[in-house]
Scaffold this motif. Structure first.
Motif, mmCIF file in Angstrom:
data_model
loop_
_atom_site.group_PDB
_atom_site.id
_atom_site.type_symbol
_atom_site.label_atom_id
_atom_site.label_comp_id
_atom_site.label_asym_id
_atom_site.label_seq_id
_atom_site.Cartn_x
_atom_site.Cartn_y
_atom_site.Cartn_z
ATOM 1 N N LEU A 1 0.798 -1.228 0.000
ATOM 2 C CA LEU A 1 0.000 0.000 0.000
ATOM 3 C C LEU A 1 0.835 1.285 0.000
ATOM 4 C CD1 LEU A 1 -2.741 1.430 0.366
ATOM 5 C CD2 LEU A 1 -2.558 1.005 2.817
ATOM 6 N N LEU A 2 1.820 1.365 0.885
ATOM 7 C CA LEU A 2 2.546 2.628 1.028
ATOM 8 C C LEU A 2 3.593 2.890 -0.062
ATOM 9 C CD1 LEU A 2 3.002 2.845 4.920
ATOM 10 C CD2 LEU A 2 1.551 4.278 3.489
ATOM 11 N N PRO A 3 4.409 1.898 -0.451
ATOM 12 C CA PRO A 3 5.443 2.210 -1.440
ATOM 13 C C PRO A 3 4.858 2.479 -2.827
ATOM 14 C CG PRO A 3 5.965 0.190 -0.211
ATOM 15 C CD PRO A 3 4.529 0.518 0.047
ATOM 16 N N PRO A 4 5.540 3.264 -3.638
ATOM 17 C CA PRO A 4 5.020 3.570 -4.988
ATOM 18 C C PRO A 4 5.095 2.380 -5.942
ATOM 19 C CG PRO A 4 7.154 4.653 -4.611
ATOM 20 C CD PRO A 4 6.732 4.056 -3.299
ATOM 21 N N PRO B 1 -2.870 -1.533 -10.378
ATOM 22 C CA PRO B 1 -2.234 -0.410 -9.702
ATOM 23 C C PRO B 1 -3.294 0.599 -9.246
ATOM 24 C CG PRO B 1 -1.993 -0.186 -12.071
ATOM 25 C CD PRO B 1 -2.685 -1.496 -11.834
ATOM 26 N N SER B 2 -2.996 1.358 -8.211
ATOM 27 C CA SER B 2 -3.915 2.395 -7.720
ATOM 28 C C SER B 2 -4.326 3.318 -8.860
ATOM 29 C CB SER B 2 -3.205 3.192 -6.622
ATOM 30 O OG SER B 2 -3.825 4.450 -6.447
ATOM 31 N N VAL C 1 -2.566 7.313 -7.328
ATOM 32 C CA VAL C 1 -2.992 8.451 -6.510
ATOM 33 C C VAL C 1 -2.588 8.239 -5.056
ATOM 34 C CG1 VAL C 1 -4.870 9.983 -5.940
ATOM 35 C CG2 VAL C 1 -4.964 8.605 -7.986
ATOM 36 N N HIS C 2 -2.951 7.084 -4.493
ATOM 37 C CA HIS C 2 -2.603 6.827 -3.088
ATOM 38 C C HIS C 2 -1.770 5.557 -2.934
ATOM 39 C CE1 HIS C 2 -4.864 10.041 -1.230
ATOM 40 N NE2 HIS C 2 -5.892 9.754 -2.009
ATOM 41 N N GLY C 3 -2.213 4.501 -3.585
ATOM 42 C CA GLY C 3 -1.488 3.234 -3.515
ATOM 43 C C GLY C 3 -0.402 3.193 -4.581
ATOM 44 N N PRO C 4 0.230 2.018 -4.755
ATOM 45 C CA PRO C 4 1.308 1.899 -5.726
ATOM 46 C C PRO C 4 0.835 2.168 -7.157
ATOM 47 C CG PRO C 4 1.257 0.000 -4.253
ATOM 48 C CD PRO C 4 0.015 0.760 -3.996
ATOM 49 N N ARG D 1 -1.517 13.379 -3.967
ATOM 50 C CA ARG D 1 -0.851 12.294 -3.244
ATOM 51 C C ARG D 1 0.115 12.858 -2.207
ATOM 52 N NH1 ARG D 1 1.077 6.655 -4.487
ATOM 53 N NH2 ARG D 1 2.973 6.363 -3.277
ATOM 54 N N ARG E 1 -0.591 12.482 1.778
ATOM 55 C CA ARG E 1 0.294 11.597 2.544
ATOM 56 C C ARG E 1 0.616 12.210 3.913
ATOM 57 N NH1 ARG E 1 2.911 6.717 0.753
ATOM 58 N NH2 ARG E 1 1.145 5.881 -0.375
ATOM 59 N N ASN F 1 -10.845 2.500 -5.596
ATOM 60 C CA ASN F 1 -9.853 2.373 -6.663
ATOM 61 C C ASN F 1 -8.521 3.036 -6.332
ATOM 62 O OD1 ASN F 1 -10.963 0.835 -8.798
ATOM 63 N ND2 ASN F 1 -12.381 2.491 -9.232
ATOM 64 N N GLU F 2 -8.533 3.980 -5.409
ATOM 65 C CA GLU F 2 -7.335 4.797 -5.224
ATOM 66 C C GLU F 2 -6.398 4.248 -4.157
ATOM 67 O OE1 GLU F 2 -8.515 8.802 -4.504
ATOM 68 O OE2 GLU F 2 -9.646 8.953 -6.370
ATOM 69 N N ARG G 1 -7.918 2.162 2.026
ATOM 70 C CA ARG G 1 -6.991 1.295 2.762
ATOM 71 C C ARG G 1 -6.150 2.122 3.732
ATOM 72 N NH1 ARG G 1 -3.335 -2.297 -0.837
ATOM 73 N NH2 ARG G 1 -3.115 -3.455 1.110
ATOM 74 N N ILE H 1 -10.119 -1.719 -7.911
ATOM 75 C CA ILE H 1 -8.714 -2.034 -7.626
ATOM 76 C C ILE H 1 -8.571 -2.622 -6.220
ATOM 77 C CG2 ILE H 1 -6.352 -1.143 -7.576
ATOM 78 C CD1 ILE H 1 -7.628 -0.766 -10.316
ATOM 79 N N TYR H 2 -9.223 -2.007 -5.256
ATOM 80 C CA TYR H 2 -9.102 -2.504 -3.890
ATOM 81 C C TYR H 2 -10.479 -2.840 -3.313
ATOM 82 C CZ TYR H 2 -4.529 -0.273 -4.356
ATOM 83 O OH TYR H 2 -3.291 0.099 -4.799
#
Lengths: 226, 471
Positions: free
Chosen positions: A157-160, A200-201, A214-217, B191, B195, B223-224, B228, B271-272
């Protein structure tokens, strides 16, 4: 509102509403909507993952999987990696591979002794996440990630960049099969977080154009050992 | 940051006229049918028996609602078993107070939110800001709207009414710098900014697409990845659940997941898809220490016990918006409520009172595209007709001219000779109208203002039948 009062109101409404139940045909087959994977689940998985903007790679041996991972480490040259602790990753010799490439290695056993702010800072700073999966779903091109200590939710989740390595035995044909596996493990044992990752996000929030990361990888690689 | 005015654009006709005259909005909306609408159709075509799968989803909703109280009790027991707490909220104010109380008790201050229409419904941001909490929307579209002080105009694409240059201006003004008119760069800016919010937030608030009673699981479909992050990074997770979103068992979930993303965006899965069961377990390094589930009624029990109960089947996919010719012309804001489009035209009058929104049930051509697109086959056109009938019986909505015309019409239909005379006269007068369409009718300007009236045929069917049909 008091719990009893709330539930009593719902009870009355549900009873009154039964007069307005809709008619739905009663001959719906039990497996309706089952798609399955066809004769080659690994190939189907890779095709679906590529279709949603991921980069799936089919390899024939753990040796080849290690080589593919090494190539990604060269391409992205991350300073630090946030990793799952997983038998497949151990067999691949992940720790040694990261050391060879000069990548800082962070996983549960190394993070757990740190104080929380330091551990969090390491997680936020990681430039690549390396995981396996609990299951991979061929029909949809998804990874099913059940969180436990050692299989952190943040690694994907956190890393690009997220790289996942899965092997044939982890592939299930259909979304329904993945849920059957969760049921078989006992619903009372469901992990605190189970996430299906399918690409991918992305966001479509700007003029419905797909924008990744946008937020996830934003980069999603899956190495499939068939 | 401010919340949008609750009753902004209350007057439907004015708002619809403004929307039609807004070229930027019109070009934004023109993309809907070709993208989301078409993707929806393609995605369902892959499922050989999608009609039956949608029937199954519909049957689960119907059966669950019939015993909703029992499923809620099971849900509560399951959440408790996993160390979470359940709170019941009768209405929006109750829910806002409950959530503020949880944040205060946890010593929280910085709140991150993932996209939730139910929190929009109860105007949670405004309530929490009034309590002094710092609240940030983290879904990209919602973040843009929060900065702009606007309301979502679409269930799944909340900022679909904005073009990229407008977004660059909104975010740029907020950042105090000029931002490029480029989707990727604007997303990268969001982003970076968000963050920092995730890193310092102590409370995460989400909605819930579903809640599984037997396991106490809250399901989030995004999706983004902000959903999460919202539920993994802060030490407290609060989920707000519209009580109709409960499904009995885990095995029911894939049925809905298979239709939800297809209907919403044409994806097989979003996506999620996160299934969150309670707080973090011993040994886990991430995930919240506290999990709270707030179960919201806010008018739902009133609807549950009545003839429009089927509206509670809605899984908020937005497919009916994309399919609707009215929505695609006037956009979401004209509908006046948080929920737009065909389902909004049903929900808003049900939640906030029919007489406050007398035009919404009429904001439909009853073409049926919404029902055809709906993943749970909700009979939206039928419900709109029922609302129109209810409106007709409202003394405050009585229209003397309309009633007089219908009385006259009914009287004529009961007297065959009079009817024949009237049609004879009509075919020989306005039936000869050039072009066949009448653009203005004296006294009926409300009708002809927006559409032409079909002139009667130059010859009535009866006359034709007498001449030709019997041969």
């Amino acid at each position: 509102m008091k719990r009893e009062e709330f539930l009593a109101r719902v009870r009355g409404a549900a009873a009154a509403g039964r007069a307005y139940r809709v008619h739905v045909r009663d001959d719906i087959p039990a497996r309706v909507g089952y798609v399955g994977a066809g004769p080659n689940p690994a190939e189907r998985l890779a095709a679906e993952m590529n279709a949603v903007g991921g980069f799936a790679q089919l390899v024939d041996s753990e040796e080849a999987a290690r080589a593919a991972l090494a190539e990604l480490l060269v391409r992205y040259s991350p300073k630090s990696a946030l990793c799952w602790q997983h038998p497949l990753l151990e067999r691949l010799g992940l720790a040694a591979l990261l050391e060879t490439h000069g990548v800082e290695h962070w996983s549960h056993d190394l993070l757990a002794p740190l104080d929380q702010p330091t551990a969090r800072a390491k997680m936020f700073a990681a430039e690549i996440g390396i995981t396996s999966a609990t299951w991979a779903i061929a029909e949809t091109g998804s990874l099913l990630m059940a969180a436990t200590g050692g299989r952190e939710r943040t690694a994907s989740l956190l890393p690009p960049v997220h790289v996942a390595i899965v092997e044939r035995a982890q592939i299930v044909p259909d979304l329904f099969d993945a849920y059957a596996q969760l049921e078989a493990a006992g619903v009372e044992n469901l992990a605190s977080n189970v996430t299906l990752i399918t690409g991918p996000s992305k966001t479509g929030d700007l003029e419905l154009k797909l924008t990744t990361g946008v937020h996830g990888p934003g980069k999603w690689h899956v190495i499939i050992v068939r | 940051m401010t919340d949008y005015a609750v009753h902004e654009h209350e007057e439907f006709l004015t708002a619809a006229d403004e929307a039609l005259a807004d070229p930027s909005l019109q070009s934004a909306l023109s993309m809907l049918a070709d993208t989301l609408g078409q993707r929806n159709k393609d995605a369902f075509a892959e499922l050989s028996d999608s009609g039956l799968l949608r029937d199954r989803a519909r049957a689960i909703k119907d059966a669950t609602l019939a015993e909703l109280d029992r499923h809620l009790e099971t849900l509560e027991a399951s959440v408790n078993r996993r160390g979470g707490q359940v709170h019941y909220a009768a209405d929006g104010a109750d829910a806002c107070q409950t959530i503020a109380g949880i944040i205060r008790a946890a010593g929280g201050r910085h709140v991150v939110k993932s996209k939730s229409m139910t929190t929009e419904e109860i105007h949670l941001n405004r309530a929490l800001e009034a309590e002094g909490f710092h609240v940030v929307e983290t879904d990209f579209g919602e973040y843009i709207l929060q900065v702009a002080g606007q309301r979502p105009s679409h269930l799944v694409a909340p900022a679909v009414h904005l073009r990229i240059p407008q977004v660059a201006k909104i975010l740029g003004d907020d950042a105090g710098e000029q931002l490029p008119e480029d989707a990727e760069k604007l997303a990268a800016y969001a982003r970076r900014t968000l963050r920092k919010e995730f890193a310092r937030a102590d409370v995460g608030i989400s909605g819930a697409n579903f809640a599984v009673a037997e396991t106490g699981t809250v399901v989030l479909v995004t999706n983004e990845g902000n959903g999460r992050l919202t539920t993994s990074m802060p030490r407290v997770h609060i989920a707000l659940l519209g009580m109709e979103k409960v499904i009995p068992q885990l095995a029911d979930l894939p049925v809905f997941l298979k239709v939800l993303a297809r209907a919403a965006t044409g994806q097989k899965l979003s996506i999620y898809t996160s299934m969150i069961t309670g707080r973090r377990q011993p040994g886990e390094l991430d995930g919240p220490d506290e999990f709270h589930l707030v179960v919201l009624d806010n008018g739902r029990s009133r609807i549950l016990g009545g003839p429009l109960r089927e509206s509670l089947f809605c899984i908020r996919c937005g497919a009916c918006l994309n399919a609707c010719p009215i929505y695609r012309n006037i956009g979401g804001h004209a509908y006046g409520g948080v929920y737009a489009g065909p389902i909004g035209a049903v929900l808003t009058p049900l939640y906030s009172g029919l007489t406050h929104h007398p035009h919404l049930p009429h904001a439909s051509s009853l073409c049926g595209a919404c029902q055809a697109a709906c993943p749970v086959k909700i009979a939206i056109p039928e419900m709109l007709v029922q609302l129109r009938e209810q409106l007709h019986r409202e003394p405050s909505q009585a229209n003397r001219v309309e009633n007089a015309i219908y009385r006259l019409w009914a009287a004529m239909l009961r007297r065959p000779r009079l009817y024949r005379l009237a049609t004879w006269l009509a075919t020989r007068t306005i039936g000869r109208w050039p072009g066949g369409w009448i653009r203005h009718l004296p006294g009926l300007g409300g009708w002809t203002g927006a559409r032409d009236f079909p002139a009667p045929a130059p010859e009535s069917f009866r006359d034709w039948w007498h001449r030709e049909g019997q041969a």
